[in-house]
Motif scaffolding. Sequence first.
Motif, PDB file in Angstrom:
ATOM      1  N   LYS A   1     -13.368   2.110 -10.013  1.00 23.68           N
ATOM      2  CA  LYS A   1     -13.831   0.733 -10.197  1.00 23.68           C
ATOM      3  C   LYS A   1     -15.295   0.682 -10.615  1.00 23.68           C
ATOM      4  CE  LYS A   1     -14.790  -1.524  -6.528  1.00 23.68           C
ATOM      5  NZ  LYS A   1     -14.671  -2.232  -5.216  1.00 23.68           N
TER       6      LYS A   1
ATOM      7  N   ALA B   1      -4.994   6.218  -8.695  1.00 24.42           N
ATOM      8  CA  ALA B   1      -6.274   5.710  -8.216  1.00 24.42           C
ATOM      9  C   ALA B   1      -7.455   6.458  -8.830  1.00 24.42           C
ATOM     10  CB  ALA B   1      -6.342   5.813  -6.699  1.00 24.42           C
TER      11      ALA B   1
ATOM     12  N   GLN C   1     -13.077  12.640   2.983  1.00 18.92           N
ATOM     13  CA  GLN C   1     -13.825  11.702   2.154  1.00 18.92           C
ATOM     14  C   GLN C   1     -15.136  12.310   1.671  1.00 18.92           C
ATOM     15  OE1 GLN C   1     -16.875   9.879   2.866  1.00 18.92           O
ATOM     16  NE2 GLN C   1     -16.701   8.818   0.881  1.00 18.92           N
TER      17      GLN C   1
ATOM     18  N   ASP D   1       0.892   3.084  -3.259  1.00 23.72           N
ATOM     19  CA  ASP D   1      -0.334   3.598  -3.856  1.00 23.72           C
ATOM     20  C   ASP D   1      -0.214   5.092  -4.109  1.00 23.72           C
ATOM     21  OD1 ASP D   1      -1.880   1.328  -4.094  1.00 23.72           O
ATOM     22  OD2 ASP D   1      -2.640   1.445  -2.044  1.00 23.72           O
TER      23      ASP D   1
ATOM     24  N   ALA E   1       0.816  -1.214   0.000  1.00 18.33           N
ATOM     25  CA  ALA E   1       0.000   0.000   0.000  1.00 18.33           C
ATOM     26  C   ALA E   1       0.840   1.251   0.000  1.00 18.33           C
ATOM     27  CB  ALA E   1      -0.930  -0.012   1.217  1.00 18.33           C
TER      28      ALA E   1
ATOM     29  N   TYR F   1      -5.636   7.814   3.131  1.00 17.21           N
ATOM     30  CA  TYR F   1      -6.229   6.545   2.708  1.00 17.21           C
ATOM     31  C   TYR F   1      -7.721   6.687   2.430  1.00 17.21           C
ATOM     32  CZ  TYR F   1      -1.771   4.550   3.972  1.00 17.21           C
ATOM     33  OH  TYR F   1      -0.426   4.266   4.019  1.00 17.21           O
TER      34      TYR F   1
ATOM     35  N   LYS G   1     -10.449   5.015  -5.684  1.00 16.03           N
ATOM     36  CA  LYS G   1     -10.437   3.660  -6.235  1.00 16.03           C
ATOM     37  C   LYS G   1     -11.855   3.150  -6.457  1.00 16.03           C
ATOM     38  CE  LYS G   1      -5.977   1.932  -4.554  1.00 16.03           C
ATOM     39  NZ  LYS G   1      -5.303   0.912  -3.698  1.00 16.03           N
ATOM     40  N   ASP G   2     -12.728   3.411  -5.492  1.00 11.64           N
ATOM     41  CA  ASP G   2     -14.110   2.967  -5.632  1.00 11.64           C
ATOM     42  C   ASP G   2     -14.789   3.642  -6.824  1.00 11.64           C
ATOM     43  OD1 ASP G   2     -13.902   1.313  -3.456  1.00 11.64           O
ATOM     44  OD2 ASP G   2     -14.887   2.691  -2.053  1.00 11.64           O
TER      45      ASP G   2
ATOM     46  N   LEU H   1      -7.724   7.913  -1.061  1.00  6.77           N
ATOM     47  CA  LEU H   1      -7.281   6.841  -1.944  1.00  6.77           C
ATOM     48  C   LEU H   1      -8.399   5.827  -2.191  1.00  6.77           C
ATOM     49  CD1 LEU H   1      -4.675   5.709  -3.378  1.00  6.77           C
ATOM     50  CD2 LEU H   1      -4.392   4.277  -1.348  1.00  6.77           C
ATOM     51  N   SER H   2      -9.039   5.379  -1.135  1.00  6.69           N
ATOM     52  CA  SER H   2     -10.081   4.365  -1.293  1.00  6.69           C
ATOM     53  C   SER H   2     -11.302   4.915  -2.025  1.00  6.69           C
ATOM     54  CB  SER H   2     -10.489   3.817   0.086  1.00  6.69           C
ATOM     55  OG  SER H   2     -11.040   4.827   0.902  1.00  6.69           O
ATOM     56  N   THR H   3     -11.630   6.183  -1.776  1.00  9.96           N
ATOM     57  CA  THR H   3     -12.771   6.792  -2.457  1.00  9.96           C
ATOM     58  C   THR H   3     -12.503   6.924  -3.953  1.00  9.96           C
ATOM     59  OG1 THR H   3     -13.349   8.013  -0.453  1.00  9.96           O
ATOM     60  CG2 THR H   3     -14.307   8.794  -2.512  1.00  9.96           C
TER      61      THR H   3
END
Length: 390
Positions: free
Chosen positions: A376, A48, A314, A43, A40, A365, A372-373, A368-370
Amino acid sequence: MRSVRIAATALATAALALPLAAAPATAAPSDHEGTRHSSAKFDRLRDAAPKGFYVGTAVAGGGHHLEQDYPDPFTHDKPYRKLLGQQFSSVSPENQMKWEFIHPERDRYEFGAADAIVDFAKRNKQVVRGHTLLWHSQNPAWLEEGDFTKEELRSILREHITTVVGRYAGKIQQWDVANEIFDEQGNLRTQENIWIRELGPGIIADAFRWAHKADPKAKLFFNDYGVEDVNAKSDAYYRLTQDLLKQGVPVHGFSVQAHLSLRYGFPTSLEQNLRRFDKLGLETAVTELDVRMDLPEDGRPTEAQLKQQADYYQQALSACLAVDDCNSFTIWGFTDKYSWVPVFFQGEGSATVMTEDFERKPSFYALLSTLKDAKKDGWKKDWRKDRRRH
């Protein structure tokens, strides 16, 4: 026309021509290595992000940095610069394009620092947000204290916009043309802003027209703080934008700075606010996001504070992603090492997504995750539909 002597800052240009130094152990490899790692720690926000969505940061330099006990961050801190190139697909000069730095004397421009940022962005395949052309703050003394006629002031502003925007034509994605022109009650800053005070509100439309003529491809924005929610201030921008669009003035965007604090709740109508400007046919953007907090006596944020901060980051990103033409999302610096917050807000700090040692916080993070979601799930179509169901 008066001759204009354009001076470049040799030190800045020379320093940035050097190869990027090796990053510390926690940093990612060079963008040009082309190697993928499962860890990670490698990343990157820019990787992302969905295609066409720009994730940016302010480039530290000038301003309050001149008063600190460290050298210019952008030209001297190589690990910082390496992360700047790796993590972000957009950069905004924090101070280097403001009047007092780029136009320090009436007949002299200093383009060295701004040139270096634009060149850096080109090498790292980044876009640039120009900041800013018409503002009441950080103007040079020669301008604020000068004895000019209205005709002279108008000529000075037109020359400045034409010269600066023209120099970077084709190299700047978005310009903050008019910055912070309203107060909290939604009134024009007729006393603080030299341009509006001396030349009247019509100068705002002229600034957009001159900028568009100098670079027809650049997107031209209003930019302000305290306009995240639907409120008196953002209402004033909404009415003004409607009026200017009816006149055919080339206004292309509205952006919220989003300097937030854990002292206050998150601006829950952010998405609604961005969406109403989007319906006018404008692009929207988040341009200066940070989330400051009151620090404990030891100067270290608590886990609860970091969790709440991550939630604010976020939510801001999700609001932008949910609006059709909100394609630019910029945080106002990525490391506490160079944050403006402790200088201007006593007792508050830890406002960015990385510590002074470039360690990633939960807020990093969360972004990053938001991203990526969104990538995707199809972002432009499926991701937004899913968000509206919730």
